[in-house]
Motif scaffolding. Structure first.
Motif, PDB file in Angstrom:
ATOM      1  N   ILE A 362     -36.128 -37.686 -30.067  1.00  0.00           N
ATOM      2  CA  ILE A 362     -36.421 -36.923 -28.849  1.00  0.00           C
ATOM      3  C   ILE A 362     -37.586 -37.557 -28.101  1.00  0.00           C
ATOM      4  CG2 ILE A 362     -37.345 -34.726 -28.007  1.00  0.00           C
ATOM      5  CD1 ILE A 362     -35.626 -33.296 -30.001  1.00  0.00           C
ATOM      6  N   SER A 363     -38.609 -37.978 -28.848  1.00  0.00           N
ATOM      7  CA  SER A 363     -39.762 -38.622 -28.211  1.00  0.00           C
ATOM      8  C   SER A 363     -39.342 -39.894 -27.478  1.00  0.00           C
ATOM      9  CB  SER A 363     -40.826 -38.956 -29.263  1.00  0.00           C
ATOM     10  OG  SER A 363     -41.331 -37.787 -29.863  1.00  0.00           O
ATOM     11  N   LEU A 364     -38.479 -40.702 -28.106  1.00  0.00           N
ATOM     12  CA  LEU A 364     -38.019 -41.929 -27.471  1.00  0.00           C
ATOM     13  C   LEU A 364     -37.212 -41.621 -26.213  1.00  0.00           C
ATOM     14  CD1 LEU A 364     -37.605 -44.975 -27.341  1.00  0.00           C
ATOM     15  CD2 LEU A 364     -35.677 -44.718 -28.919  1.00  0.00           C
ATOM     16  N   GLY A 365     -36.302 -40.648 -26.301  1.00  0.00           N
ATOM     17  CA  GLY A 365     -35.511 -40.281 -25.138  1.00  0.00           C
ATOM     18  C   GLY A 365     -36.366 -39.774 -23.997  1.00  0.00           C
ATOM     19  N   THR A 366     -37.381 -38.971 -24.331  1.00  0.00           N
ATOM     20  CA  THR A 366     -38.306 -38.463 -23.310  1.00  0.00           C
ATOM     21  C   THR A 366     -39.081 -39.609 -22.681  1.00  0.00           C
ATOM     22  OG1 THR A 366     -38.524 -36.385 -24.529  1.00  0.00           O
ATOM     23  CG2 THR A 366     -40.219 -36.873 -22.887  1.00  0.00           C
ATOM     24  N   LEU A 367     -39.501 -40.575 -23.496  1.00  0.00           N
ATOM     25  CA  LEU A 367     -40.222 -41.736 -22.981  1.00  0.00           C
ATOM     26  C   LEU A 367     -39.337 -42.558 -22.046  1.00  0.00           C
ATOM     27  CD1 LEU A 367     -42.914 -43.342 -23.217  1.00  0.00           C
ATOM     28  CD2 LEU A 367     -41.799 -44.698 -25.002  1.00  0.00           C
ATOM     29  N   LEU A 368     -38.084 -42.762 -22.420  1.00  0.00           N
ATOM     30  CA  LEU A 368     -37.150 -43.491 -21.552  1.00  0.00           C
ATOM     31  C   LEU A 368     -36.997 -42.794 -20.203  1.00  0.00           C
ATOM     32  CD1 LEU A 368     -34.382 -44.359 -24.174  1.00  0.00           C
ATOM     33  CD2 LEU A 368     -35.742 -46.030 -22.904  1.00  0.00           C
ATOM     34  N   SER A 369     -36.987 -41.466 -20.233  1.00  0.00           N
ATOM     35  CA  SER A 369     -36.824 -40.696 -19.005  1.00  0.00           C
ATOM     36  C   SER A 369     -38.090 -40.713 -18.158  1.00  0.00           C
ATOM     37  CB  SER A 369     -36.431 -39.257 -19.352  1.00  0.00           C
ATOM     38  OG  SER A 369     -36.316 -38.475 -18.193  1.00  0.00           O
ATOM     39  N   LYS A 370     -39.244 -40.427 -18.769  1.00  0.00           N
ATOM     40  CA  LYS A 370     -40.503 -40.321 -18.023  1.00  0.00           C
ATOM     41  C   LYS A 370     -40.919 -41.634 -17.392  1.00  0.00           C
ATOM     42  CE  LYS A 370     -42.871 -36.372 -20.136  1.00  0.00           C
ATOM     43  NZ  LYS A 370     -44.081 -35.935 -20.878  1.00  0.00           N
ATOM     44  N   THR A 371     -40.696 -42.729 -18.081  1.00  0.00           N
ATOM     45  CA  THR A 371     -41.111 -44.036 -17.560  1.00  0.00           C
ATOM     46  C   THR A 371     -40.117 -44.605 -16.553  1.00  0.00           C
ATOM     47  OG1 THR A 371     -40.020 -45.179 -19.390  1.00  0.00           O
ATOM     48  CG2 THR A 371     -42.343 -44.584 -19.694  1.00  0.00           C
ATOM     49  N   GLY A 372     -38.978 -43.941 -16.391  1.00  0.00           N
ATOM     50  CA  GLY A 372     -37.956 -44.438 -15.482  1.00  0.00           C
ATOM     51  C   GLY A 372     -37.073 -45.504 -16.101  1.00  0.00           C
ATOM     52  N   ALA A 373     -37.270 -45.811 -17.394  1.00  0.00           N
ATOM     53  CA  ALA A 373     -36.486 -46.865 -18.037  1.00  0.00           C
ATOM     54  C   ALA A 373     -35.014 -46.477 -18.142  1.00  0.00           C
ATOM     55  CB  ALA A 373     -37.051 -47.167 -19.422  1.00  0.00           C
ATOM     56  N   ALA A 374     -34.733 -45.197 -18.422  1.00  0.00           N
ATOM     57  CA  ALA A 374     -33.338 -44.762 -18.542  1.00  0.00           C
ATOM     58  C   ALA A 374     -32.606 -44.941 -17.217  1.00  0.00           C
ATOM     59  CB  ALA A 374     -33.281 -43.304 -19.001  1.00  0.00           C
TER      60      ALA A 374
END
Length: 505
Positions: A362-374
């Motif tokens: 979940i932390s990784l997915g949230t990081l991908l979303s918040k940083t715009g990487a996703a």
């Protein structure tokens, strides 16, 4: 002249251990994962991607390599992921304009997943699975079902599926469910005087594994990947899905897939059953050995029924969400005299590594979303093949096929969900569709991440059944391919017909 006595044989030297090649492979894959992570960080930052987003993509490459190679345990991969994230994010801004992060800030970002209610729900549901195992109620249910359905190829196949269905209502761990059922299936095969690798033994094991994957999709609480997907969806779209909404949405799909699995198993594997009187007698004898329902089993049944009622009436008869009601149920099971176990008994049996991996994912997915990487990754991959110009049904089909192919390299649906769902969310939000339709597209993909049908290595429950020696990879793949193709076609059919009428798309 007598020769001197030879020294007694001692333990095998680690240098000569037969496990050495496997250990070397795991070390090589771990080093490869670290090198790939560092390599991504050393590349020039692409246009449209922030430095923190580049770190997030590096972490994705790192953890996917760890998951696919299985060079470390899932819990270890979560620890490695967190450490690598802290080192990579230090000195970078999480979002444009924010202050650069110190080590404590980076660590807090990677520990955010542990505060998710989805993690709490997974942990609580695993306690429920422990309660079923601790009281023996899971074995009683399996024996009761199999002794009632009768002995014939069709009845035994149906019985294995019914057992999987009943246990999926209450046990969110595919490994725990299948682990409870395997001894019963082996016992049935042996009682009929057949070897475990007979056509019947293979059929029962394949059906046990494949039905588990199907019923993972049928219930919100059926699998951890459902909860991780919903957590991402709730953060992105601002809405969630109740237990009953998930069940009704998945029902036409899981019911149809169950029929496909039933027919494919009977016609492609053609299980043979000798005269059944002895097997029926042995099943009745095993059930009789359990004796009448114990007080603990009765209390567990009462709590399980209460939970099922509370889950299915969420948002209709009461305002409590699934996590809250499950926590209340577990509290009842741990209470003196009222409950069925003590904390000290339960904590030893809960797979805490699953909880740690879930939170880190979940932390990784949230990081991908918040940083715009996703969003950047979705645009560079899915956005480049012109899907946005296609009808919604074709978009759903293309995303589903993409997920199915990628699943061939994954042994964890949780890992696949944490990798793909944030990307699918970012992509769906760029489509010229309503917010509700975008939500529906992602929800359907949260079903597809459970498509671990083709290879024994595609899911832990597959490997458990494969380890019994009942299944050949060719047999498993033959059924798995049929079920996968049928599942993809059903996804597209329902996306064009039933799900739009239900308001999903």
């Amino acid at each position: 002249m007598t020769s001197p006595p030879q020294p007694a044989a001692g333990p095998v030297s680690p240098l000569n251990s037969p496990l050495e090649p496997e250990s070397n492979r795991k070390l090589a894959m771990l080093l490869l994962a670290i090198v790939l992570y560092i390599g991504v960080l050393l590349l020039p930052t692409p246009a449209g991607l922030t430095p923190a987003g580049q770190v997030a993509l590096g972490l994705l490459v790192l953890v996917v390599t760890l998951w696919i190679s299985e060079c470390v345990s899932p819990a270890n991969s979560a620890v490695i992921l967190t450490g690598a994230a802290v080192l990579g994010l230090m000195g970078k801004s999480l979002t444009p304009g924010a202050r650069p992060m110190k080590s404590a800030d980076a660590l807090a970002a990677m520990l955010g997943g542990f505060s998710s209610t989805a993690v709490l729900l997974v942990a609580a549901a695993l306690f429920l699975a422990v309660a079923l195992k601790h009281t023996g109620l899971d074995r009683r249910v399996a024996l009761l079902v199999m002794s009632r359905v009768g002995i014939s190829p069709a009845r035994l196949t149906l019985g294995a599926m019914i057992v999987g269905l009943v246990l999926a209502l209450f046990i969110p761990s595919a490994t725990a469910r299948v682990g409870a059922v395997i001894p019963i299936m082996i016992g049935i095969t042996a009682a009929l005087g057949l070897p475990i690798n007979s056509s019947l033994g293979a059929t029962l094991m394949i059906v046990t594994a494949q039905a588990c994957s199907i019923f993972n999709m049928g219930f919100k609480t059926g699998a951890a990947q459902n909860l991780i997907s919903l957590d991402f969806m709730q953060k992105a779209f601002g809405r969630t899905v109740t237990w009953s909404e998930w069940f009704l949405t998945a029902l036409p799909f899981t019911a149809s897939m169950s029929v496909v699995l039933f027919l494919a198993s009977l016609f492609l594997l053609r299980p043979q059953v000798p005269p059944a009187a002895e097997a029926e007698a042995k099943l009745r004898a095993q059930l009789a050995e359990l004796g009448p329902l114990s007080g603990a089993e009765k209390r567990l049944i009462a709590v399980a029924v209460l939970l099922l009622v509370m889950w299915s009436t969420e948002g209709v008869l009461h305002p409590f969400d699934t996590t809250t009601t499950t926590q209340i149920g577990i509290a009842l099971l741990l209470m003196p005299r009222i409950g069925v176990m003590h904390w000290s008994q339960a904590e030893k049996l809960v797979p805490w590594g699953t909880v740690v991996l879930f939170a880190a994912s979940i932390s990784l997915g949230t990081l991908l979303s918040k940083t715009g990487a996703a969003g950047w990754l979705a645009q560079q991959t899915l956005g480049q093949i012109g899907l946005s110009a296609l009808p919604v049904v074709m978009v759903v089909g293309a995303l589903s096929l993409f997920s199915i192919v990628l699943h061939l390299g994954f042994a964890s649906a949780t890992g696949l969900a944490s990798t793909l769902i944030p990307i699918f969310i970012a992509f769906a939000q760029t489509l010229p569709v309503t917010k509700e339709t975008a939500f529906g597209i992602v929800m359907i993909q949260s079903f597809v991440v459970s498509f671990g049908f083709i290879l024994p290595t595609n899911a832990p429950q597959n490997m458990l059944c494969y380890a019994t020696g009942a299944i050949r990879t060719k047999e498993f793949a033959k059924i798995g391919l049929v079920v996968t193709v049928a599942g993809l076609l059903l996804i597209m059919l329902l996306s064009a017909t039933v799900w739009p009428m239900m308001g999903v798309l």
